[in-house]
Design a protein around this motif. Structure first.
Motif, mmCIF file in Angstrom:
data_model
loop_
_atom_site.group_PDB
_atom_site.id
_atom_site.type_symbol
_atom_site.label_atom_id
_atom_site.label_comp_id
_atom_site.label_asym_id
_atom_site.label_seq_id
_atom_site.Cartn_x
_atom_site.Cartn_y
_atom_site.Cartn_z
ATOM 1 N N ASP A 105 0.726 -1.161 0.076
ATOM 2 C CA ASP A 105 0.064 -0.180 0.090
ATOM 3 C C ASP A 105 0.807 1.279 -0.104
ATOM 4 O O ASP A 105 0.322 2.422 0.103
ATOM 5 N N GLN A 109 3.038 1.309 -4.749
ATOM 6 C CA GLN A 109 1.943 0.179 -5.010
ATOM 7 C C GLN A 109 1.641 0.058 -6.716
ATOM 8 O O GLN A 109 1.596 -1.226 -6.988
ATOM 9 N N VAL A 113 1.977 -3.742 -8.354
ATOM 10 C CA VAL A 113 1.019 -4.509 -9.263
ATOM 11 C C VAL A 113 1.359 -4.643 -10.604
ATOM 12 O O VAL A 113 1.078 -5.566 -11.146
ATOM 13 N N HIS A 170 -5.825 -6.095 -4.878
ATOM 14 C CA HIS A 170 -5.009 -5.196 -5.796
ATOM 15 C C HIS A 170 -5.181 -5.734 -7.423
ATOM 16 O O HIS A 170 -5.104 -4.842 -8.084
ATOM 17 N N ARG A 173 -9.406 -6.109 -7.564
ATOM 18 C CA ARG A 173 -10.045 -5.084 -7.033
ATOM 19 C C ARG A 173 -11.355 -5.316 -6.418
ATOM 20 O O ARG A 173 -12.351 -4.672 -6.872
#
Length: 216
Positions: A105, A109, A113, A170, A173
């Motif tokens: 986070d 981030q 991802v 992530h 979502r």
């Protein structure tokens, strides 16, 4: 007047094009994925990439650093988790959750991802497995190996929980998870991680006494 001579190239230090570096990385990804971190050598990576071992060290330094570059995360996972060595085993679940989820986070981030998507869509799932089990979580295994022989399973369960959380929060979502802040997610997931690390496993065929962790 004699023509100036060109000094001989120094082994392993010659400058190479970006393509050479990329070729080394691709060879490393394939070998880490297929053979794991421990059974992959810098020499074998160099041979697959068509370069000498010194050149691999020139570009990447250590084998561990090469793995970090191969999975393209913005921080060294081993350095990130290094402070956990000082955390008592009975508090390891919460410390692990807060450290890893905090890194996900962070300001990195988007890069994390992107790296995950690249590895998974590129067919290098084994690379993630090697990074998690052979490097990132390896030092935790002997600390939670109670009863004897359960350490690898405990760490594998932790890895499954954390990768599932990353996927749903992530990559997919899922709103119910994505709407939570770092502390909330860590607080919710920590007890499960701790149970995997030190709680009874109750495996089929195992006696009740063996399923109870012994004090270390």
């Amino acid at each position: 007047m004699a023509e100036p001579t060109t000094p001989p190239a120094r082994p392993g230090r010659r400058p190479g094009p970006t393509a050479t570096r990329d070729r080394i990385l691709e060879a490393a990804r394939n070998q880490f994925a297929d053979k794991g971190f421990e059974h992959t050598t810098v020499r074998s990576i160099a041979a697959a990439a068509g370069v000498d071992s010194a050149l691999v060290h020139h570009y990447f330094g250590t084998k561990q650093r090469l793995l970090v570059e191969a999975i393209a995360v913005p921080w060294d996972p081993v350095s990130l988790l290094g402070p956990l060595a000082a955390v008592p085993v009975d508090a390891l679940g919460e410390a692990l959750a807060r450290t890893v989820i905090g890194a996900w986070d962070s300001a990195h981030q988007a890069a994390v991802v992107a790296a995950a998507r690249s590895v998974l869509t590129g067919g290098h799932e084994g690379l993630v497995r090697s990074a998690l089990l052979d490097v990132v979580l390896r030092d935790i295994i002997p600390r939670v190996d109670s009863p004897k022989g359960t350490g690898e399973l405990r760490v594998a369960l932790v890895a499954s929980q954390m990768t599932g959380l990353f996927l749903t929060r992530h990559l997919l979502r899922v709103d119910a998870l994505g709407s939570l802040d770092t502390d909330e997610v860590a607080r919710l997931i920590a007890p499960t991680l701790q149970r995997y690390l030190t709680g009874p496993l109750d495996r089929p065929g195992q006696s009740a006494d063996d399923a109870i962790p012994r004090a270390t």
